[in-house]
Design a protein around this motif. Sequence first.
Motif, short mmCIF file in Angstrom:
data_model
loop_
_atom_site.label_atom_id
_atom_site.label_comp_id
_atom_site.label_asym_id
_atom_site.label_seq_id
_atom_site.Cartn_x
_atom_site.Cartn_y
_atom_site.Cartn_z
N PRO A 89 0.81 -1.23 0.00
CA PRO A 89 0.00 0.00 0.00
C PRO A 89 0.84 1.27 0.00
N ARG A 90 1.98 1.25 0.65
CA ARG A 90 2.83 2.44 0.66
C ARG A 90 3.41 2.71 -0.72
N ARG A 118 1.93 1.91 -3.55
CA ARG A 118 0.83 2.42 -4.38
C ARG A 118 0.56 3.89 -4.08
N GLU A 119 0.65 4.27 -2.82
CA GLU A 119 0.46 5.67 -2.47
C GLU A 119 1.56 6.53 -3.09
N TRP A 120 2.76 6.03 -3.12
CA TRP A 120 3.86 6.76 -3.77
C TRP A 120 3.66 6.86 -5.27
N MET A 121 3.12 5.78 -5.89
CA MET A 121 2.89 5.79 -7.33
C MET A 121 1.81 6.78 -7.73
N ARG A 122 0.80 6.99 -6.86
CA ARG A 122 -0.26 7.95 -7.19
C ARG A 122 0.27 9.37 -7.30
N GLY A 123 1.35 9.67 -6.64
CA GLY A 123 1.92 11.02 -6.70
C GLY A 123 2.84 11.27 -7.88
N LEU A 124 3.10 10.24 -8.68
CA LEU A 124 3.98 10.41 -9.84
C LEU A 124 3.25 11.11 -10.96
N GLU A 125 3.90 12.08 -11.57
CA GLU A 125 3.32 12.83 -12.68
C GLU A 125 4.35 12.96 -13.80
N ASN A 126 3.82 13.09 -15.01
CA ASN A 126 4.66 13.30 -16.20
C ASN A 126 5.71 12.20 -16.37
N ARG A 127 5.31 10.98 -16.11
CA ARG A 127 6.19 9.83 -16.31
C ARG A 127 5.75 9.08 -17.56
N PRO A 128 6.69 8.50 -18.31
CA PRO A 128 6.31 7.69 -19.48
C PRO A 128 5.43 6.51 -19.07
N LYS A 129 4.59 6.07 -20.00
CA LYS A 129 3.67 4.98 -19.69
C LYS A 129 4.40 3.69 -19.37
N TRP A 130 5.53 3.44 -20.05
CA TRP A 130 6.22 2.18 -19.81
C TRP A 130 6.77 2.12 -18.39
N GLN A 131 7.16 3.28 -17.84
CA GLN A 131 7.64 3.29 -16.46
C GLN A 131 6.51 3.00 -15.47
N LEU A 132 5.33 3.60 -15.72
CA LEU A 132 4.20 3.36 -14.84
C LEU A 132 3.75 1.90 -14.90
N ARG A 133 3.75 1.32 -16.11
CA ARG A 133 3.37 -0.09 -16.24
C ARG A 133 4.37 -1.00 -15.54
N LEU A 134 5.65 -0.66 -15.64
CA LEU A 134 6.68 -1.45 -14.97
C LEU A 134 6.51 -1.37 -13.45
N LEU A 135 6.25 -0.17 -12.95
CA LEU A 135 6.05 -0.02 -11.50
C LEU A 135 4.81 -0.77 -11.04
N LEU A 136 3.76 -0.76 -11.85
CA LEU A 136 2.54 -1.48 -11.48
C LEU A 136 2.80 -2.99 -11.45
N THR A 137 3.59 -3.48 -12.40
CA THR A 137 3.94 -4.91 -12.39
C THR A 137 4.76 -5.26 -11.15
N VAL A 138 5.71 -4.39 -10.80
CA VAL A 138 6.52 -4.63 -9.60
C VAL A 138 5.63 -4.65 -8.36
N ASN A 139 4.67 -3.71 -8.30
CA ASN A 139 3.79 -3.65 -7.14
C ASN A 139 2.94 -4.91 -7.00
N ARG A 140 2.48 -5.43 -8.12
CA ARG A 140 1.64 -6.63 -8.08
C ARG A 140 2.45 -7.88 -7.72
#
Length: 442
Positions: free
Chosen positions: A54-55, A57-79
Amino acid sequence: MDTEFSLLFDEIIQLWNLAKLQFQNLLLPSRLWQLAILAGLVILVVLLNAWAQPRMREWMRGLENRPKWQLRLLLTVNRRLKLIFFTAGVWIALWIMRGITSFPSRSYILSLAASLALAWLAVVFAARLVRNPMVRTIVRWGLWIYVTLYLLGITDEVGRALDQVAFEMGSFRLSVLTLVQAAILIAVLFTLARIVSSSSAEQIRRNEAISPSMRVLAVKVMQILLYGAAFFIGLKAVGVDLTGLAVLSGAIGVGLGFGLQKVVSNLVSGVIILLDKSIKPGDVISLGDTFGWINTLGARYASITTRDGKEYLIPNEDLITGQVVNWSHSNNFVRLDIYFGTAYGDDPHLVRKIAIEAASGVERVLTTRPAVCHIVGFGDSSVDYILRFWITDPVGGLTNIRGNVYLALWDAFQEHGISIPFPQREVRVMNDAVQVETRALD
């Protein structure tokens, strides 16, 4: 057939005996200690994941102006935090155990668990290259099963067992092993085809020397060739006889041709549209009551977005057989007509002059192609006119520009005292006739 069943039964018995032997080995004291370490590690991983996920995910919600591939990679790591924590923990436990003892048997279970966890984690990130969710799930689970069997050292036994389960018709033989190998190989080839197709399509779309419609056609043809080649190469690589498949696909094609006539018609119509360049992405068209601009040209339909934000999916066949108005086919010049009337007491020469000046002062109305105004008839209550003017941006809308010109006419006519007549009716009540009728009744 009896021979195949006996061979299959022998392979299953051999696998069962091997499983029993491995289970008996697990009951050794050194193996039980390793299982206890793994159980404790699992409990630690669950607690650590409950705190960290959960921590993160809360950090990921604050990310802005990041490429989509980075966000998808972070989401995969979180899962997959549990698997990541378990992999790191089991490798640490393995290194500690090997530092304590030099006997391989006392770290065999930990070594196997570490290898499996690392392989599973690599499969998770490798499967992200497959874009389709369903295909990605199939590839991920298929690779998980394969690497597990490989690390356990029973791929040959399982392969022989799967090869015994087969469908035979004459000289044609298709086993479960062949199907599994074909599915894995085709999935890998499809992934490579998608990567090549995406990079090549991006280069084609940036090539300004090619017309928009030919870019779409080139991308579609390239995708069909790449995916078709991947499919047939995958089947050929695992030993499937394509001659029989060609006969079967021909029979299936005839059946589908009768049942999917509309689909085939839309596919052919899409190719014709791309070849004759009658419409292309960005064109402003109207078809019936639908007016908007073309976003994309698909294999089956064209996507048209209207001024009110609605997106219509028009079948390609309708664009071929129906009457389509392309407002920007050869150029962007569009002439619009509006009608109005003035009173008979107003000077028509002055009315025409004022109307042309009012239209020319409206934004979006071209001054390089002057507006014109003509008398088109003498009505019951007014002298009727037509005002014609030109624009070059039909994508900006037609109703709004007509409304702006009407408003400019209204202001100009009010300023110069020109009236816009409307029909008037008079109702007269004949009191004398009513009195005479009343007396007659008395």
